[in-house]
Write a protein that holds these residues in place. Sequence first.
Motif, short mmCIF file in Angstrom:
data_model
loop_
_atom_site.label_atom_id
_atom_site.label_comp_id
_atom_site.label_asym_id
_atom_site.label_seq_id
_atom_site.Cartn_x
_atom_site.Cartn_y
_atom_site.Cartn_z
N ASP A 27 0.79 -1.23 0.00
CA ASP A 27 0.00 0.00 0.00
C ASP A 27 0.83 1.28 0.00
OD1 ASP A 27 -0.71 0.29 3.54
OD2 ASP A 27 0.71 -1.03 2.55
N VAL A 28 2.13 1.17 0.15
CA VAL A 28 2.99 2.36 0.09
C VAL A 28 4.10 2.08 -0.92
CG1 VAL A 28 4.45 3.97 1.36
CG2 VAL A 28 2.53 2.84 2.52
N TRP A 29 4.34 3.03 -1.83
CA TRP A 29 5.32 2.83 -2.90
C TRP A 29 6.28 4.00 -2.98
CZ3 TRP A 29 5.66 -1.50 -6.02
CH2 TRP A 29 4.64 -2.45 -5.86
N GLY A 30 7.53 3.66 -3.29
CA GLY A 30 8.51 4.68 -3.60
C GLY A 30 8.42 5.04 -5.08
N GLN A 31 9.29 5.94 -5.51
CA GLN A 31 9.20 6.50 -6.86
C GLN A 31 9.91 5.68 -7.91
OE1 GLN A 31 11.58 7.14 -4.86
NE2 GLN A 31 13.39 7.68 -6.01
N GLY A 32 10.71 4.71 -7.56
CA GLY A 32 11.40 3.89 -8.54
C GLY A 32 12.80 4.40 -8.85
N THR A 33 13.69 3.48 -9.11
CA THR A 33 15.05 3.80 -9.54
C THR A 33 15.40 2.87 -10.69
OG1 THR A 33 17.33 4.11 -8.77
CG2 THR A 33 16.12 2.26 -7.80
N LEU A 34 16.00 3.44 -11.74
CA LEU A 34 16.22 2.70 -12.98
C LEU A 34 17.54 1.95 -12.95
CD1 LEU A 34 15.24 2.10 -15.87
CD2 LEU A 34 16.49 4.15 -16.60
N VAL A 35 17.45 0.66 -13.29
CA VAL A 35 18.63 -0.20 -13.43
C VAL A 35 18.73 -0.62 -14.89
CG1 VAL A 35 19.68 -2.40 -12.81
CG2 VAL A 35 18.54 -1.01 -11.05
N THR A 36 19.88 -0.36 -15.49
CA THR A 36 20.11 -0.75 -16.87
C THR A 36 21.36 -1.61 -16.93
OG1 THR A 36 19.16 1.34 -17.64
CG2 THR A 36 20.46 0.06 -19.22
N VAL A 37 21.19 -2.82 -17.48
CA VAL A 37 22.31 -3.75 -17.59
C VAL A 37 22.65 -3.89 -19.07
CG1 VAL A 37 23.19 -6.04 -17.05
CG2 VAL A 37 21.48 -4.96 -15.56
N SER A 38 23.86 -3.50 -19.42
CA SER A 38 24.27 -3.52 -20.82
C SER A 38 25.10 -4.76 -21.12
CB SER A 38 25.07 -2.27 -21.15
OG SER A 38 26.28 -2.27 -20.43
N SER A 39 24.91 -5.27 -22.33
CA SER A 39 25.65 -6.49 -22.73
C SER A 39 26.81 -6.14 -23.64
CB SER A 39 24.70 -7.44 -23.45
OG SER A 39 24.09 -6.80 -24.54
#
Length: 125
Positions: free
Chosen positions: A113-125
């Motif tokens: 019921d409570v959420w943070g704003q999100g953080t982006l993870v990008t994994v490059s090959s």
Amino acid sequence: VQLQASGGGLVQVGGSLRLSCVANGRTIGNWNMGWFRQAPGKEREFVATIRWETGSTLYGNSVKGRFTISRDNANKIMYLQMNSLRPEDTALYYCAAESSGRTWYRDDFREYDVWGQGTLVTVSS
């Protein structure tokens, strides 16, 4: 309570990142605190969750053995240590709280019921 996630970034395949989620506001009881992720065009996916007081953990099948969830009770911070990252781990990662502490469905994002704003993870090959 408000949740603030951080620690995302760009990393190469096989690398590591540590995400943090700071909880501001009221005292956290025996809540379930979790991480979920969502890649573009895909449904929100369960990553891991931890019971705040007992430390009991649960992991999604795709991250077992690679990710570790932990918490710092005194400072109200939750962590997600991510190792051996793969391109398919690329997503927006959200921290969330299930404040009743009573759900049987700890891996279901609809229980939180409570959420943070999100953080982006990008994994490059």
